[in-house]
Design an enzyme around this catalytic site. Structure first.
Site, PDB file in Angstrom:
ATOM      1  N   CYS A  30       0.834  -1.207   0.000  1.00  0.00           N
ATOM      2  CA  CYS A  30       0.000   0.000   0.000  1.00  0.00           C
ATOM      3  C   CYS A  30       0.870   1.258   0.000  1.00  0.00           C
ATOM      4  O   CYS A  30       1.515   1.575   1.004  1.00  0.00           O
ATOM      5  CB  CYS A  30      -0.908  -0.053   1.233  1.00  0.00           C
ATOM      6  SG  CYS A  30      -1.763   1.470   1.618  1.00  0.00           S
ATOM      7  N   CYS A  33       0.049   3.849   2.631  1.00  0.00           N
ATOM      8  CA  CYS A  33       0.459   3.342   3.950  1.00  0.00           C
ATOM      9  C   CYS A  33       1.933   3.646   4.192  1.00  0.00           C
ATOM     10  O   CYS A  33       2.327   4.024   5.301  1.00  0.00           O
ATOM     11  CB  CYS A  33       0.253   1.835   4.045  1.00  0.00           C
ATOM     12  SG  CYS A  33      -1.457   1.295   3.896  1.00  0.00           S
TER      13      CYS A  33
END
Length: 107
Positions: A30, A33
């Site tokens: 991600c 993230c």
């Protein structure tokens, strides 16, 4: 860097904590993230006396992610007294997160 929490350690580390716990639900793949991760780490270092900051990799710990209905990451939840007290979804700059979590960081 914030400590990792897992399905097996979640109850002890998060739900039984005597201070609020900020949990960063994330995954290696991600991109957002990876952008917000260092920001969460900084908050954990700067406010270590007020909150505990942990990270949970949703790929390796699907049971906890499912239990809390994590469908979009990054998701940053604040747990207080064993319950979800606040939810933040998406990558945000540090100032925005500090403001959003101010009641836990300044308390």
């Amino acid at each position: 860097m914030a400590d990792q929490v897992t399905d097996s350690t979640f109850a002890d580390e998060v739900l039984r904590s005597d201070k609020p716990v900020i949990v960063d639900f994330w995954a290696e793949w991600c991109g957002p993230c990876r952008m917000v991760g260092p920001v969460v780490d900084q908050i954990g270092e700067e406010y270590a006396d007020k909150v505990k900051v942990l990270k949970l990799d949703v790929e390796n710990n699907p049971a906890t992610a499912m239990k809390y209905g994590i469908t979009s990451i990054p998701a940053i939840y604040v747990f207080k007294d064993g319950e979800v007290d606040h939810q933040s979804v998406g990558a945000k700059p540090k100032a925005a997160l500090v403001k959003e979590f101010s009641k836990y960081l300044e308390g």
